[in-house]
Write a protein that holds these residues in place. Structure first.
Motif, PDB file in Angstrom:
ATOM      1  N   ALA A 205       1.238  -1.323  -0.230  1.00  0.00           N
ATOM      2  CA  ALA A 205      -0.202  -0.041   0.007  1.00  0.00           C
ATOM      3  C   ALA A 205       0.991   1.399  -0.326  1.00  0.00           C
ATOM      4  O   ALA A 205       1.586   1.926   1.370  1.00  0.00           O
ATOM      5  CB  ALA A 205      -1.084  -0.003   1.042  1.00  0.00           C
ATOM      6  N   ALA A 206       0.538   2.204  -0.825  1.00  0.00           N
ATOM      7  CA  ALA A 206       1.337   3.724  -0.632  1.00  0.00           C
ATOM      8  C   ALA A 206      -0.185   4.507  -1.578  1.00  0.00           C
ATOM      9  O   ALA A 206      -1.149   4.476  -1.986  1.00  0.00           O
ATOM     10  CB  ALA A 206       2.316   3.623  -2.006  1.00  0.00           C
ATOM     11  N   ASP A 211      -2.285  15.351  -2.639  1.00  0.00           N
ATOM     12  CA  ASP A 211      -2.888  15.972  -1.870  1.00  0.00           C
ATOM     13  C   ASP A 211      -3.159  15.058  -0.994  1.00  0.00           C
ATOM     14  O   ASP A 211      -2.397  15.135   0.385  1.00  0.00           O
ATOM     15  CB  ASP A 211      -4.307  16.528  -2.370  1.00  0.00           C
ATOM     16  N   ARG A 212      -3.484  13.622  -1.139  1.00  0.00           N
ATOM     17  CA  ARG A 212      -3.418  12.254   0.105  1.00  0.00           C
ATOM     18  C   ARG A 212      -2.083  12.980   1.099  1.00  0.00           C
ATOM     19  O   ARG A 212      -2.197  11.856   1.958  1.00  0.00           O
ATOM     20  CB  ARG A 212      -3.507  11.116  -0.610  1.00  0.00           C
ATOM     21  N   PHE A 213      -1.568  12.278   0.128  1.00  0.00           N
ATOM     22  CA  PHE A 213       0.108  12.788   0.508  1.00  0.00           C
ATOM     23  C   PHE A 213       0.675  13.510   1.734  1.00  0.00           C
ATOM     24  O   PHE A 213       1.267  13.070   2.515  1.00  0.00           O
ATOM     25  CB  PHE A 213       1.603  12.093  -0.295  1.00  0.00           C
ATOM     26  N   ALA A 214       0.308  14.928   1.004  1.00  0.00           N
ATOM     27  CA  ALA A 214      -0.058  16.151   1.808  1.00  0.00           C
ATOM     28  C   ALA A 214      -0.297  15.934   3.461  1.00  0.00           C
ATOM     29  O   ALA A 214       0.568  16.344   4.154  1.00  0.00           O
ATOM     30  CB  ALA A 214      -0.196  17.199   1.332  1.00  0.00           C
ATOM     31  N   THR A 338       1.840   2.329   4.179  1.00  0.00           N
ATOM     32  CA  THR A 338       2.400   0.879   5.143  1.00  0.00           C
ATOM     33  C   THR A 338       3.863   1.949   4.677  1.00  0.00           C
ATOM     34  O   THR A 338       4.467   2.698   3.600  1.00  0.00           O
ATOM     35  CB  THR A 338       3.078  -0.168   4.419  1.00  0.00           C
ATOM     36  N   GLY A 339       5.057   1.106   5.257  1.00  0.00           N
ATOM     37  CA  GLY A 339       6.682   1.636   5.709  1.00  0.00           C
ATOM     38  C   GLY A 339       7.620   1.822   4.767  1.00  0.00           C
ATOM     39  O   GLY A 339       8.110   2.611   3.956  1.00  0.00           O
ATOM     40  N   ALA A 344       7.943   3.823  -2.719  1.00  0.00           N
ATOM     41  CA  ALA A 344       6.782   3.759  -3.921  1.00  0.00           C
ATOM     42  C   ALA A 344       6.125   5.348  -4.438  1.00  0.00           C
ATOM     43  O   ALA A 344       5.890   5.633  -4.792  1.00  0.00           O
ATOM     44  CB  ALA A 344       5.578   2.813  -3.830  1.00  0.00           C
ATOM     45  N   THR A 345       5.703   5.464  -3.064  1.00  0.00           N
ATOM     46  CA  THR A 345       5.207   7.132  -2.643  1.00  0.00           C
ATOM     47  C   THR A 345       5.993   8.328  -3.547  1.00  0.00           C
ATOM     48  O   THR A 345       6.194   8.739  -5.127  1.00  0.00           O
ATOM     49  CB  THR A 345       5.146   7.886  -1.750  1.00  0.00           C
ATOM     50  N   ALA A 346       7.633   8.407  -3.182  1.00  0.00           N
ATOM     51  CA  ALA A 346       8.859   9.002  -3.336  1.00  0.00           C
ATOM     52  C   ALA A 346       8.904   8.467  -5.174  1.00  0.00           C
ATOM     53  O   ALA A 346       9.184   9.486  -6.184  1.00  0.00           O
ATOM     54  CB  ALA A 346      10.271   8.331  -2.828  1.00  0.00           C
TER      55      ALA A 346
END
Length: 412
Positions: A205-206, A211-214, A338-339, A344-346
């Motif tokens: 999960a990522a 907006d959601r990451f912020a 998840t940690g 994946a986000t970056a």
């Protein structure tokens, strides 16, 4: 001369030195100073006097000792030395023992020095719990595809489809090692292709929407638990290393003046040293944490000084579940964050912001799949990666404060 009888044998008493009883067709007992009585069969072969042991009396009764003597006599009559025959039998048993699936698997495991410690331990535990009890004692060259399928199916039937596939793969590696070392002729795991259920590909999960990451970043800043865990939560998205690499970080690996963290090859998945450039924001977090976990610890000089030690013992790193548990406490389910998902986000957002893929992949410590390209690509892209890590930290800050604008922070 007295005959060998149980009455006679029981009456034999120990003396200061070993001595022999009367003989019965070459069969006799040696009485030891300790009182033990040992069966022997004496014979002549090729002009030499020899003997073999037939066991202790009375564990081996007289009748059985005579049977063993008579078997030795039959070998002599056929021109076979009973002593040599016994050595060959023992050698065959020993060979069978070192050629069992378990023996070969443990030998293979010992040679997998390139595997990360956690991966190596998982492979060993998997084999010990899921394979050895059923095929561990079998000669590896005699194991058939149906036998192996039965082992893997036990795992599959418990609903652990991915684990069953991994077990099959590990067994295949062991069979191929056995072939290379001359202890098997083929790999039966190859015959299981299509025989097992296929697991659905599950991605960790990522959150990849800006907006959601912020919001996640703001929530991480608001974490009210342990200060050590709070620092780990703030650093995880900035560094986007693997969770195991983060929690095993040691102060001796970090140079705050040079703004870099050098992760030893022994801690990396691909067993190659990895350099993580530290942004100004990451250095600030580490400087804030250093007085707590980096100094004044009552540890022996050679003990590791973990950046994120366990709350129970500073000799151990933070638990592998700590960061994920903190995310759950902040209201994020395992399907949401998840940690490991910070990687994946970056990767996703940096690609969208125009950064070169090879620089991002190098910072993620992903190995080049093309072996030739990997051999000739000596560059670690450090200057670009330093720019990338500072850019990413600045971008995360802008996202948190709602000041990030499309194109404004885009990489050149």
């Amino acid at each position: 001369m007295k005959k060998l009888t149980d009455t006679y044998l029981r009456a034999l008493r120990a003396k200061a030195r070993p001595y022999k009883s009367t003989r019965d067709g070459g069969l006799y007992v040696v009485v030891m100073p300790t009182g033990s009585k040992l069966w022997r069969f004496g014979y002549s072969f090729s002009g030499r006097e020899k003997q073999i042991s037939l066991g202790p009396y009375p564990d081996v009764p007289l009748a059985l000792a005579r049977e063993r003597r008579d078997e030795a006599r039959r070998l002599l009559a056929a021109g076979i030395d009973p002593s040599a025959e016994r050595r060959e039998a023992r050698a065959a048993v020993a060979a069978a023992t070192i050629n069992t699936f378990e023996a070969v698997a443990r030998e293979w495991l010992a040679k997998q020095r390139h595997l990360a410690r956690a991966t190596h331990d998982k492979a060993r535990i998997m084999l010990e719990q899921m394979a050895f009890p059923w095929i561990g004692g079998r000669p590896i060259g005699e194991i058939t595809a149906p036998e192996l399928l039965a082992v893997v199916r036990r795992v599959e039937e418990r609903g652990r489809i991915e684990t069953a596939q991994r077990l099959k793969q590990r067994c295949g590696q062991i069979f191929r090692y056995a072939i290379a070392t001359g202890r098997a002729e083929r790999d039966p795991s190859a015959d299981l292709r299509g025989a097992l259920a296929t697991a659905k590909v599950r991605h960790r999960a990522a959150i990849t929407e800006p907006d959601r990451f912020a919001k996640l970043l703001r929530d991480l800043d608001g974490y009210s638990g342990s200060f050590v865990v709070a620092c780990a939560l703030r650093l995880a998205p900035l560094l986007f290393v693997r969770p195991g690499e983060l929690r095993h970080a040691e102060w001796s690996e970090i140079d705050l003046s040079a703004a870099e963290w050098r992760i030893p090859a022994s801690k990396m998945k691909m067993r190659t040293e990895h350099v993580v450039p530290l942004s100004e924001q990451a250095v600030a977090i580490l400087r804030e944490l250093q007085p707590l976990t980096g100094h004044g610890l009552d540890l022996r000089p050679d003990a590791p000084r973990y950046v994120f030690p366990s709350s129970r013992s500073r000799l151990r790193p933070m638990s592998e579940n700590t960061v994920n548990a903190a995310l759950r406490g902040l209201g994020y389910s395992k399907e949401q964050a998840t940690g490991h998902g910070f990687r994946a986000t970056a990767s996703t957002l940096l690609h969208e912001l125009g950064w070169r893929s090879d620089v991002i992949e190098r910072q993620l410590a992903h190995q080049e799949r093309n072996a030739i390209k990997r051999a000739y690509d000596r560059s670690q892209h450090l200057p670009e990666r330093r720019k990338l890590m500072q850019f990413w930290a600045d971008h995360c800050g802008a996202l948190k404060s709602n000041t990030a604008k499309p194109g404004l922070l885009r990489a050149a």
